[in-house]
Motif scaffolding. Structure first.
Motif, PDB file in Angstrom:
ATOM      1  N   LEU A  37       0.793  -1.231   0.000  1.00  0.00           N
ATOM      2  CA  LEU A  37       0.000   0.000   0.000  1.00  0.00           C
ATOM      3  C   LEU A  37       0.819   1.272   0.000  1.00  0.00           C
ATOM      4  CD1 LEU A  37      -2.992  -0.036   2.455  1.00  0.00           C
ATOM      5  CD2 LEU A  37      -2.958   0.341  -0.008  1.00  0.00           C
ATOM      6  N   SER A  38       2.064   1.186   0.476  1.00  0.00           N
ATOM      7  CA  SER A  38       2.856   2.403   0.652  1.00  0.00           C
ATOM      8  C   SER A  38       3.537   2.836  -0.642  1.00  0.00           C
ATOM      9  CB  SER A  38       3.884   2.214   1.762  1.00  0.00           C
ATOM     10  OG  SER A  38       4.933   1.388   1.338  1.00  0.00           O
ATOM     11  N   VAL A  39       3.255   2.140  -1.735  1.00  0.00           N
ATOM     12  CA  VAL A  39       3.759   2.527  -3.043  1.00  0.00           C
ATOM     13  C   VAL A  39       2.524   2.809  -3.903  1.00  0.00           C
ATOM     14  CG1 VAL A  39       5.090   1.759  -5.056  1.00  0.00           C
ATOM     15  CG2 VAL A  39       5.798   1.069  -2.753  1.00  0.00           C
ATOM     16  N   GLY A  40       2.486   3.972  -4.583  1.00  0.00           N
ATOM     17  CA  GLY A  40       1.242   4.318  -5.281  1.00  0.00           C
ATOM     18  C   GLY A  40       1.422   5.137  -6.538  1.00  0.00           C
ATOM     19  N   MET A  41       0.374   5.094  -7.376  1.00  0.00           N
ATOM     20  CA  MET A  41       0.317   5.879  -8.604  1.00  0.00           C
ATOM     21  C   MET A  41       0.155   7.355  -8.222  1.00  0.00           C
ATOM     22  SD  MET A  41       0.153   3.512 -11.105  1.00  0.00           S
ATOM     23  CE  MET A  41      -0.727   4.076 -12.557  1.00  0.00           C
ATOM     24  N   PRO A  42       0.418   8.296  -9.162  1.00  0.00           N
ATOM     25  CA  PRO A  42       0.971   8.105 -10.497  1.00  0.00           C
ATOM     26  C   PRO A  42       2.459   7.739 -10.472  1.00  0.00           C
ATOM     27  CG  PRO A  42       0.698  10.441 -10.040  1.00  0.00           C
ATOM     28  CD  PRO A  42       0.098   9.708  -8.885  1.00  0.00           C
ATOM     29  N   LEU A  43       2.955   7.368 -11.668  1.00  0.00           N
ATOM     30  CA  LEU A  43       4.355   6.979 -11.830  1.00  0.00           C
ATOM     31  C   LEU A  43       5.063   7.987 -12.730  1.00  0.00           C
ATOM     32  CD1 LEU A  43       3.697   3.216 -12.707  1.00  0.00           C
ATOM     33  CD2 LEU A  43       3.958   4.233 -10.432  1.00  0.00           C
ATOM     34  N   ASP A  44       6.380   8.111 -12.539  1.00  0.00           N
ATOM     35  CA  ASP A  44       7.199   8.918 -13.450  1.00  0.00           C
ATOM     36  C   ASP A  44       8.194   8.003 -14.151  1.00  0.00           C
ATOM     37  OD1 ASP A  44       6.219  11.593 -13.036  1.00  0.00           O
ATOM     38  OD2 ASP A  44       7.029  11.460 -11.013  1.00  0.00           O
ATOM     39  N   LEU A  45       8.158   8.034 -15.477  1.00  0.00           N
ATOM     40  CA  LEU A  45       9.035   7.184 -16.292  1.00  0.00           C
ATOM     41  C   LEU A  45       9.963   8.071 -17.113  1.00  0.00           C
ATOM     42  CD1 LEU A  45       9.543   4.224 -17.509  1.00  0.00           C
ATOM     43  CD2 LEU A  45       8.012   4.950 -19.330  1.00  0.00           C
ATOM     44  N   ALA A  46      11.239   7.709 -17.149  1.00  0.00           N
ATOM     45  CA  ALA A  46      12.184   8.458 -17.983  1.00  0.00           C
ATOM     46  C   ALA A  46      13.031   7.484 -18.777  1.00  0.00           C
ATOM     47  CB  ALA A  46      13.086   9.339 -17.124  1.00  0.00           C
ATOM     48  N   VAL A  47      13.309   7.842 -20.021  1.00  0.00           N
ATOM     49  CA  VAL A  47      14.181   7.043 -20.879  1.00  0.00           C
ATOM     50  C   VAL A  47      15.292   7.957 -21.393  1.00  0.00           C
ATOM     51  CG1 VAL A  47      14.325   5.656 -22.984  1.00  0.00           C
ATOM     52  CG2 VAL A  47      12.235   5.616 -21.598  1.00  0.00           C
ATOM     53  N   ILE A  48      16.541   7.482 -21.279  1.00  0.00           N
ATOM     54  CA  ILE A  48      17.692   8.244 -21.762  1.00  0.00           C
ATOM     55  C   ILE A  48      18.450   7.352 -22.737  1.00  0.00           C
ATOM     56  CG2 ILE A  48      19.815   9.437 -21.122  1.00  0.00           C
ATOM     57  CD1 ILE A  48      18.641   9.679 -18.255  1.00  0.00           C
ATOM     58  N   ARG A  49      18.358   7.673 -24.024  1.00  0.00           N
ATOM     59  CA  ARG A  49      19.065   6.865 -25.015  1.00  0.00           C
ATOM     60  C   ARG A  49      20.563   7.152 -24.928  1.00  0.00           C
ATOM     61  NH1 ARG A  49      17.524   3.795 -29.072  1.00  0.00           N
ATOM     62  NH2 ARG A  49      15.335   4.361 -28.857  1.00  0.00           N
ATOM     63  N   LYS A  50      21.377   6.108 -25.145  1.00  0.00           N
ATOM     64  CA  LYS A  50      22.836   6.248 -25.072  1.00  0.00           C
ATOM     65  C   LYS A  50      23.322   7.381 -25.980  1.00  0.00           C
ATOM     66  CE  LYS A  50      27.131   3.736 -25.525  1.00  0.00           C
ATOM     67  NZ  LYS A  50      27.877   2.826 -26.374  1.00  0.00           N
ATOM     68  N   ASP A  51      24.215   8.199 -25.452  1.00  0.00           N
ATOM     69  CA  ASP A  51      24.884   9.284 -26.183  1.00  0.00           C
ATOM     70  C   ASP A  51      23.947  10.421 -26.615  1.00  0.00           C
ATOM     71  OD1 ASP A  51      27.266   7.964 -25.854  1.00  0.00           O
ATOM     72  OD2 ASP A  51      27.199   6.977 -27.800  1.00  0.00           O
ATOM     73  N   ALA A  52      22.677  10.375 -26.194  1.00  0.00           N
ATOM     74  CA  ALA A  52      21.795  11.516 -26.476  1.00  0.00           C
ATOM     75  C   ALA A  52      22.184  12.680 -25.554  1.00  0.00           C
ATOM     76  CB  ALA A  52      20.332  11.144 -26.265  1.00  0.00           C
ATOM     77  N   CYS A  53      22.635  12.315 -24.355  1.00  0.00           N
ATOM     78  CA  CYS A  53      22.965  13.339 -23.344  1.00  0.00           C
ATOM     79  C   CYS A  53      21.794  14.296 -23.123  1.00  0.00           C
ATOM     80  CB  CYS A  53      24.244  14.081 -23.704  1.00  0.00           C
ATOM     81  SG  CYS A  53      25.683  12.998 -23.645  1.00  0.00           S
ATOM     82  N   ALA A  54      20.622  13.750 -23.220  1.00  0.00           N
ATOM     83  CA  ALA A  54      19.389  14.501 -22.950  1.00  0.00           C
ATOM     84  C   ALA A  54      18.297  13.478 -22.689  1.00  0.00           C
ATOM     85  CB  ALA A  54      19.014  15.361 -24.152  1.00  0.00           C
ATOM     86  N   LEU A  55      17.212  13.905 -22.036  1.00  0.00           N
ATOM     87  CA  LEU A  55      16.088  12.998 -21.836  1.00  0.00           C
ATOM     88  C   LEU A  55      15.479  12.642 -23.188  1.00  0.00           C
ATOM     89  CD1 LEU A  55      13.863  14.132 -18.860  1.00  0.00           C
ATOM     90  CD2 LEU A  55      15.268  12.093 -19.049  1.00  0.00           C
ATOM     91  N   THR A  56      15.341  11.358 -23.477  1.00  0.00           N
ATOM     92  CA  THR A  56      14.713  10.926 -24.722  1.00  0.00           C
ATOM     93  C   THR A  56      13.200  10.921 -24.559  1.00  0.00           C
ATOM     94  OG1 THR A  56      16.638   9.519 -25.058  1.00  0.00           O
ATOM     95  CG2 THR A  56      14.691   9.070 -26.423  1.00  0.00           C
ATOM     96  N   GLU A  57      12.756  10.540 -23.356  1.00  0.00           N
ATOM     97  CA  GLU A  57      11.319  10.487 -23.101  1.00  0.00           C
ATOM     98  C   GLU A  57      11.083  10.664 -21.612  1.00  0.00           C
ATOM     99  OE1 GLU A  57       9.425   6.938 -24.569  1.00  0.00           O
ATOM    100  OE2 GLU A  57       7.548   7.420 -23.551  1.00  0.00           O
ATOM    101  N   ARG A  58      10.040  11.395 -21.299  1.00  0.00           N
ATOM    102  CA  ARG A  58       9.655  11.547 -19.903  1.00  0.00           C
ATOM    103  C   ARG A  58       8.145  11.561 -19.862  1.00  0.00           C
ATOM    104  NH1 ARG A  58      11.477  16.423 -15.837  1.00  0.00           N
ATOM    105  NH2 ARG A  58      10.812  15.413 -13.932  1.00  0.00           N
ATOM    106  N   ARG A  59       7.610  10.726 -19.009  1.00  0.00           N
ATOM    107  CA  ARG A  59       6.171  10.530 -19.057  1.00  0.00           C
ATOM    108  C   ARG A  59       5.636  10.338 -17.647  1.00  0.00           C
ATOM    109  NH1 ARG A  59       3.570   5.593 -21.111  1.00  0.00           N
ATOM    110  NH2 ARG A  59       5.657   4.813 -21.570  1.00  0.00           N
ATOM    111  N   ARG A  60       4.504  10.970 -17.333  1.00  0.00           N
ATOM    112  CA  ARG A  60       3.806  10.667 -16.088  1.00  0.00           C
ATOM    113  C   ARG A  60       2.658   9.721 -16.416  1.00  0.00           C
ATOM    114  NH1 ARG A  60       2.568  13.817 -10.636  1.00  0.00           N
ATOM    115  NH2 ARG A  60       4.722  13.163 -10.448  1.00  0.00           N
ATOM    116  N   ILE A  61       2.592   8.639 -15.666  1.00  0.00           N
ATOM    117  CA  ILE A  61       1.539   7.642 -15.875  1.00  0.00           C
ATOM    118  C   ILE A  61       0.541   7.772 -14.732  1.00  0.00           C
ATOM    119  CG2 ILE A  61       1.053   5.172 -16.064  1.00  0.00           C
ATOM    120  CD1 ILE A  61       4.063   4.975 -17.072  1.00  0.00           C
ATOM    121  N   GLU A  62      -0.645   8.273 -15.031  1.00  0.00           N
ATOM    122  CA  GLU A  62      -1.656   8.531 -13.997  1.00  0.00           C
ATOM    123  C   GLU A  62      -2.396   7.254 -13.620  1.00  0.00           C
ATOM    124  OE1 GLU A  62      -2.059  11.390 -12.501  1.00  0.00           O
ATOM    125  OE2 GLU A  62      -0.947  12.742 -13.824  1.00  0.00           O
ATOM    126  N   ALA A  63      -2.974   7.244 -12.419  1.00  0.00           N
ATOM    127  CA  ALA A  63      -3.862   6.137 -12.031  1.00  0.00           C
ATOM    128  C   ALA A  63      -4.946   6.023 -13.094  1.00  0.00           C
ATOM    129  CB  ALA A  63      -4.474   6.420 -10.668  1.00  0.00           C
TER     130      ALA A  63
END
Lengths: 240, 240
Positions: free
Chosen positions: A189-215
């Motif tokens: 129970l102590s872990v809950g939505m929403p979630l934050d997801l981030a993807v960093i592609r190699k050598d991009a040196c920047a966030l490739t994707e950032r997404r909030r996943i809501e309940a």
């Protein structure tokens, strides 16, 4: 509590955190636990936090102040430090200082502790991922152990142990961390939505994707149901 | 550490324990953690233990002494107590006494604690399953929560949360506890083979089956591999 997980793969890095914070079971709030510091193309640093909110918020606020200060130096700013190892050392030092300050204000037996996952890459350097302990020391993800977890890590570890290798694709990696989180959400129970997801592609040196996943996110729900179905189906087919 | 799990189902009860005991990481031994007390046809009681070996061994040895003592009474012997609730109370009292005695011998900060799962049935009574805390108080498995766990319970909880209901058959229940144990064995070094499995069919008032599963057991290995395969297969088929 909290659950944060980061994967360090050949193709890049995938990070996932929940947002539940609780002081006791009757005082539940939503706080972001994923923080991004970047100079796109030159460096990206993502920090995920677990532990006492007063420690992690103070540490992240100070980090932001230092980064925004034009007088900050290589020795103090994670956006100027020459290597990811130095970044981990700067963050570790700051974390242990904040923790010690707050501990001084508390009575014996009251704990205020926190740990972090720090993942990033500088142009010309390798992708690196660190787990920073409350005392400021740290360990690093490697080929043998390509994932790091903080918080309620046990429920979601079996799936990672079975499917994640450094060769896992970024797409499968997102699936793996989301299913690892799904198992944790269902059992604790102590872990809950929403979630934050981030993807960093190699050598991009920047966030490739950032997404909030809501309940109630339809894609997450569908995946969660498909996984439940796959587990029950697999279970029913096993003979003993 | 330890992992023990018990399921209370319409058809009966299924219990599984590991056998690993460790004092630190460099001192690992094998000890049975499942103990059976029975008067076949009249009553069966199975106890599984987790925690400090000095506490659990002493408690189980005293319990055996009392049961073997012809002068023992309804108030002291779990083989004479009139109900399973009284059995749980007797065991809880003994556990808390042993724990307090041993704690007196230790310095502050040294812990010696233990918890138990007690499952059984008397002729004419219901099957009942209790989780007994170190202080001697206890909770009971119900229709809503048909399983109890002690020790390293988190790794193996997601599979139980998904597949176990009171209607689960005894065969599926054995599969569920073995897969729950398999996830725990893979992710945590302090839980280890061999395993002890017990099945108690409803109203038998005796052990229906008791089996030790050794490391390398071909049936367990096959099941473990089939489950890994099913998980990876299910994982690969999910789309996000």
């Amino acid at each position: 509590m909290t659950y944060c997980v980061g994967l360090l793969l050949k193709e890049g890095m995938v990070l996932l955190s929940d947002t539940r914070t609780n002081a006791g079971l009757d005082n539940i709030s939503t706080y972001r636990k994923m923080f991004v510091f970047e100079t796109p193309g030159e460096r990206v640093i993502t920090i995920m936090t677990a532990g006492s909110l007063s420690v992690t918020q103070t540490a992240m606020a100070r980090m932001r102040d230092i980064v925004d200060d034009p007088d900050s130096t290589e020795a103090t700013s994670i956006l100027k430090a020459p290597t990811m190892l130095r970044v981990a050392e700067i963050i570790g030092k700051l974390l242990s200082e904040v923790r010690a300050e707050i501990a001084d204000k508390l009575s014996m037996g009251q704990g205020a502790s926190a740990s972090l996952i720090v993942a990033g890459q500088r142009a010309g350097g390798d992708m690196r991922m660190f787990l920073i302990y409350p005392e400021g020391n740290f360990i690093e993800a490697t080929e043998d152990t390509p994932f790091l977890q903080i918080g309620e890590h046990k429920y979601g570890k079996p799936i990672l142990d079975r499917v994640v290798t450094p060769q896992t694709s970024l797409k499968d990696a997102q699936k793996a961390v989301l299913l690892s989180m799904d198992s944790t959400l269902r059992s604790n129970l102590s872990v809950g939505m929403p979630l934050d997801l981030a993807v960093i592609r190699k050598d991009a040196c920047a966030l490739t994707e950032r997404r909030r996943i809501e309940a109630g996110d339809p894609v997450f729900l569908k995946m969660s149901e498909a996984w439940s179905h796959a587990l029950r189906d697999g279970f029913s087919k096993i003979e003993i």
